[in-house]
Design a protein around this motif. Structure first.
Motif, PDB file in Angstrom:
ATOM      1  N   ASP A  69       0.850  -1.189   0.000  1.00  0.00           N
ATOM      2  CA  ASP A  69       0.000   0.000   0.000  1.00  0.00           C
ATOM      3  C   ASP A  69       0.888   1.241   0.000  1.00  0.00           C
ATOM      4  O   ASP A  69       1.741   1.414   0.871  1.00  0.00           O
ATOM      5  CB  ASP A  69      -0.904   0.001   1.231  1.00  0.00           C
ATOM      6  CG  ASP A  69      -1.993   1.073   1.170  1.00  0.00           C
ATOM      7  OD1 ASP A  69      -1.838   2.053   0.418  1.00  0.00           O
ATOM      8  OD2 ASP A  69      -2.994   0.930   1.897  1.00  0.00           O
ATOM      9  N   SER A  70       0.707   2.113  -0.971  1.00  0.00           N
ATOM     10  CA  SER A  70       1.546   3.300  -1.101  1.00  0.00           C
ATOM     11  C   SER A  70       1.211   4.372  -0.072  1.00  0.00           C
ATOM     12  O   SER A  70       2.020   5.263   0.186  1.00  0.00           O
ATOM     13  CB  SER A  70       1.395   3.896  -2.505  1.00  0.00           C
ATOM     14  OG  SER A  70       0.097   4.458  -2.657  1.00  0.00           O
ATOM     15  N   GLY A  71      -0.003   4.316   0.474  1.00  0.00           N
ATOM     16  CA  GLY A  71      -0.440   5.336   1.414  1.00  0.00           C
ATOM     17  C   GLY A  71      -0.868   6.629   0.750  1.00  0.00           C
ATOM     18  O   GLY A  71      -1.237   7.591   1.437  1.00  0.00           O
ATOM     19  N   LEU A  72      -0.834   6.668  -0.574  1.00  0.00           N
ATOM     20  CA  LEU A  72      -1.183   7.902  -1.279  1.00  0.00           C
ATOM     21  C   LEU A  72      -2.688   8.120  -1.389  1.00  0.00           C
ATOM     22  O   LEU A  72      -3.137   9.247  -1.582  1.00  0.00           O
ATOM     23  CB  LEU A  72      -0.573   7.892  -2.688  1.00  0.00           C
ATOM     24  CG  LEU A  72       0.936   8.117  -2.769  1.00  0.00           C
ATOM     25  CD1 LEU A  72       1.429   7.864  -4.179  1.00  0.00           C
ATOM     26  CD2 LEU A  72       1.293   9.522  -2.318  1.00  0.00           C
ATOM     27  N   MET A  73      -3.450   7.053  -1.295  1.00  0.00           N
ATOM     28  CA  MET A  73      -4.901   7.165  -1.425  1.00  0.00           C
ATOM     29  C   MET A  73      -5.543   6.666  -0.138  1.00  0.00           C
ATOM     30  O   MET A  73      -5.700   5.465   0.061  1.00  0.00           O
ATOM     31  CB  MET A  73      -5.411   6.349  -2.608  1.00  0.00           C
ATOM     32  CG  MET A  73      -6.885   6.533  -2.898  1.00  0.00           C
ATOM     33  SD  MET A  73      -7.259   8.156  -3.626  1.00  0.00           S
ATOM     34  CE  MET A  73      -6.639   7.898  -5.293  1.00  0.00           C
TER      35      MET A  73
END
Length: 733
Positions: A447-451
């Motif tokens: 999970d990139s954490g961007l969304m």
């Protein structure tokens, strides 16, 4: 999350009233006078009773439009539940703390992006320095106001390679009339130079590798008295050196100063300097045609008097997209591959005829290319399921399909030639997207954490289905359906069917929490993937283009009939919607089958196709729709022109037409003329409303307040016409 049927703020009540309900109108909309103009094309006489409305600045026309807008606003405001619908939309929109998009990541890890936080009206431009978790606000368009109190929006932006400067575009009131500005990242200081008349539809500024200046595409200054159809002609690429006077910017490419054989006065040139490549790429877009002409030249020659441009491909090669890695260029082409293939040639000595085929699937549509440091990533559409293939840059590399988390459908969200791997966004009709980081070295996703996950991103109780519907000529047309899981197919479900069908653009799978305002009250949302789009490649596009355009609305009609025949809905509870080029689809659907729909919504619609060519954006669209300068072209345009197929005395459904007065793509008079014609012709007594937004255009750059208000008006209009009453349910964790 689940639908809590016990603890609700307001219990859902949908009461079907046979005769609707009375809003207590005080007056009728203003009547437009008729002043018929008759044109003759190839022996066909064409009536145009509202031609005078094309002079939209005429005081009479302005007064009529204002009267229509005021009447529509007053009518919509009186619909019971309209304010509740807006409140619910605001609540749904606020379910996610923020949304990030438009990412650019530099070599050192510094990241620029646009973000719209919960409750904000417009996306803002931020920078996140390498090894930092803090976001620094660079540009806040909400703090920029014009003298006439219209808002500004950020069109596009490009940071310099070292991140020291950012060039960005601002446009007023959704007009897309973009002016470039430059800001120093560290200090926030804005440079003095600004550049207007910027062409942003097909390109954005590109910096020299040393950051000394950037290339941009600019439209010509229109001479006094010149026709509006010349506005998009003679676009040219210029170079601006930081600190210099804009008047001294050097023209790099643009007629009549170019030696490029295939560049004409109606084309849009744009220059790109790919990361880590010694070669620049000049892309020429021929109006709204998908097929490109591409040239290349060494970056070191761009500021010389004689740039040695070499052609990579021409229109006949059917290339629609490219990606570059070092000295190789990858081309997505339909040449001999109607669902597209990927080929590779060298920028040093390009030769399309001997290009190496990298990927040719055949049964899946190749939709896009995305280049990263480690590999080329290719987006594919497999019957509505979005897949991603990875091909390393070695000459004998074998394509491999990525296995996305939970076997989900997804698209490349971002890639960079500075960094290995990609960002991938998942997509679904019923669940919110997540953005994963794909790590090429380990073949893993995190999970990139961007969304951030939103409150309404994982609501249970809703389902989707993909079906195929037989059209008028036996062709099977994909239809996507989204609905409550406990749906009963008894014809009692209010249903909205949408379509587009133009330019080879696909209507991809996506999740929008705002759709829950419709779905949670038992509404069905249907998306018709009609011909003219790109769902099955180039042949699908060409089967709904120019003389084959009738397939677009006939496919839509077939899908609408399917919804009735299978019990999803009934004619009394069915509405159709289309916008822009999709105005052709919905406009001709209701003029050909007015009995099939209870209501229709036409947004910024192309409705007078015969006169499209006389407008600012008309000439670039000749490739898609045709021209009245030859007989076949005229007959195709006449057939797709909704305005000319309205019949006096016909019982038309209720129609709401919406348009932004600053629209640069489809002239607002198209909706004005169609409104006047329908109001005069219909015998049904159903309302024909013209909703006008005075601080917006084609929808690009609109504020979130504007978007939510228009969506609330659309839903209220449908609920009113279906004879329903609205009380929102409440989704709870």
């Amino acid at each position: 999350m689940k639908l809590n049927t016990v603890s609700v703020n307001a219990v859902l009540v949908i009461c079907f009233l046979l005769s609707g309900y009375n809003l207590g109108f005080a007056k009728a909309p203003p009547t437009a006078r008729e002043d018929n103009v008759i044109d003759e094309y190839y022996g066909v006489k064409v009536d145009d009773p509202y031609r005078y409305m094309e002079n939209i600045d005429d005081p009479e026309v302005q007064t009529w439009i204002r009267g229509q807008a005021d009447y529509t606003s007053s009518t919509l405001d009186k619909i019971p539940g309209r304010s509740d619908i807006l409140s619910r939309l605001v609540e749904l929109d606020a379910g996610k703390p923020y949304r990030i998009f438009g990412i650019t990541k530099l070599k050192n890890g510094t990241m620029f992006f646009q973000k719209r936080a919960q409750g904000e009206n417009l996306p803002k431009l931020y920078v996140r320095l390498a090894n930092s978790k803090d976001d620094q606000l660079l540009i806040d368009p909400e703090n920029i106001k014009s003298a006439d109190k219209q808002h500004y929006s950020i069109g596009s932006y490009t940071p310099s390679p070292d991140g020291k400067y950012v060039v960005y575009g601002l446009a007023k009131g959704g007009s897309e009339e973009t002016v470039l500005h430059i800001i120093e990242t560290e200090s926030g200081k804005k440079l003095l130079e600004t550049i207007d008349n910027i062409e942003t539809a097909y390109n954005r500024p590109k910096w020299l590798p040393d950051g000394s200046g950037f290339f941009y595409c600019r439209r010509q200054e229109l001479a006094e008295g010149a026709p509006e159809t010349d506005i998009y002609k003679n676009s040219a690429v210029f170079f601006h050196k930081l600190g210099d006077e804009v008047e001294n910017d050097e023209r790099i490419v643009g007629t009549p100063h170019s030696k490029m054989d295939e560049l004409t006065d109606v084309d849009f040139p744009s220059l790109s300097i790919p990361t880590n490549s010694d070669y620049a790429v000049m892309k020429i877009k021929h109006g709204d045609s998908k097929e490109l002409t591409i040239y290349t030249a060494p970056v070191s020659t761009l500021l010389t008097r004689n740039i040695p441009w070499v052609m990579v491909c021409s229109v006949k090669d059917e290339v629609v997209e490219y990606a570059v890695h070092d000295s190789d260029i990858y081309l997505r082409t339909a040449k001999g591959a109607p669902k597209y293939k990927v080929v590779r040639t060298s920028l040093e000595k390009p030769d399309f005829s001997s290009a190496t085929t990298v990927l040719n699937i055949g049964h899946q549509v190749i939709e896009y290319l995305s280049a990263a440091k480690d590999a080329l990533y290719i987006g594919m559409n497999d019957g509505g399921f979005n897949r991603i293939a990875r091909i390393e840059y070695g000459r004998d590399a074998i394509p491999r399909q990525l296995e996305l988390p939970d076997n989900c459908s997804g698209n490349v969200y971002y890639s960079s030639l500075h960094h290995s791997g990609i960002l991938v966004s998942t997509n679904s009709w019923t669940k919110g997207s997540l953005v994963y980081q794909y790590h090429a070295d380990t073949d893993e996703f995190t999970d990139s954490g961007l969304m951030p996950k939103g409150k309404y991103d994982d609501v249970s109780g809703f389902s989707s289905a993909e079906v195929r519907v037989k059209s008028h000529d036996g062709v099977m047309v994909p239809l996507s359906l989204i609905y409550k899981s406990d749906i009963v197919l008894d014809g009692s479900n209010p249903t909205l069917i949408r379509g587009y069908g133009a330019y080879g653009n696909s209507m991809g799978v996506y999740f929008n929490p705002l759709n829950l305002a419709w779905l949670e009250i038992g509404g069905v949302l249907a998306v018709a993937h009609v011909r003219g789009g790109g769902e099955y490649g180039k042949e699908w596009h060409q089967a709904g283009q120019m003389l084959t355009k009738p397939n677009t609305w006939k496919d839509f009609i077939a899908c609408a009939e399917y919804l009735v025949e299978t019990g999803y809905t009934s004619k009394e509870l069915l509405a159709g919607q289309g916008g822009s080029a999709g105005g052709i689809l919905i406009g001709r659907a209701i003029t050909e089958r007015p009995d099939l729909f209870a209501a229709a919504i036409i947004s910024v619609g192309c409705l007078d196709a015969v006169r499209m060519e006389t407008t600012t954006n008309g000439v670039p669209n000749i490739q898609e729709f045709g021209t009245f300068t030859n007989e076949d072209g005229f007959r195709g345009l006449y057939e797709m022109s909704s305005y000319h197929h309205v019949k006096d005395g016909e019982a038309y459904p209720a129609v709401m037409l919406t348009h932004g007065i600053n629209d640069p793509r489809v002239e607002p008079w198209m909706s004005a003329k169609m409104t006047a014609r329908l109001q005069k012709a219909t015998s049904s007594g159903n309302p024909i409303l013209f909703r006008v937004e005075y601080g917006a255009g084609h929808g690009i750059g609109s504020t979130q307040t504007q978007r939510l208000a228009e969506r609330a008006d659309r839903l209220a209009f449908l609920i009113w016409q279906f004879g329903l009453k609205y009380n929102s349910v409440q989704l709870t964790p």
